[in-house]
Design a protein around this motif. Sequence first.
Motif: not given
Length: 131
Positions: A67, A71, A75, A107-108, A111
């Motif tokens: 994760t 992430t 970012l 990534p979402v 998450l």
Amino acid sequence: MCDFILVLKTNSGIYGQLPSYGERLSHYYAYFTTQSNYLVFVYFVFYLFQKKFKNTKPDFIIRLMVTVYITMTMLVFWFGLFVQGNLVKNMSVYEWISTFILHTIIPVAMLLSYIVTAGDTFLQIWNASWS
């Protein structure tokens, strides 16, 4: 998988300048984005096998590590590379869709998976006796 095939078959951009398939793949796998997205894929396959055959989930530290990696990919891309502006000027529609999937959708999804699977207990928010 589409990116992998595109790297091998394209004759434009940086990959078109690299003469051999080995050099193209070496360049493709050198990016942290590629590595972290493949790591997420391997994690989800591992998760499915553990859930199916052992009825468990991967260790917390593995879930956290994957994760954090994906992430950071999201970012750094959106707040570090994308804001420079010149990144999207020469992108084709396919490259833009691929970039959005690799830097946002995956990534979402990771998450959300982490949030949903992080705890070992279930908290019942709505009590049946309240209704």
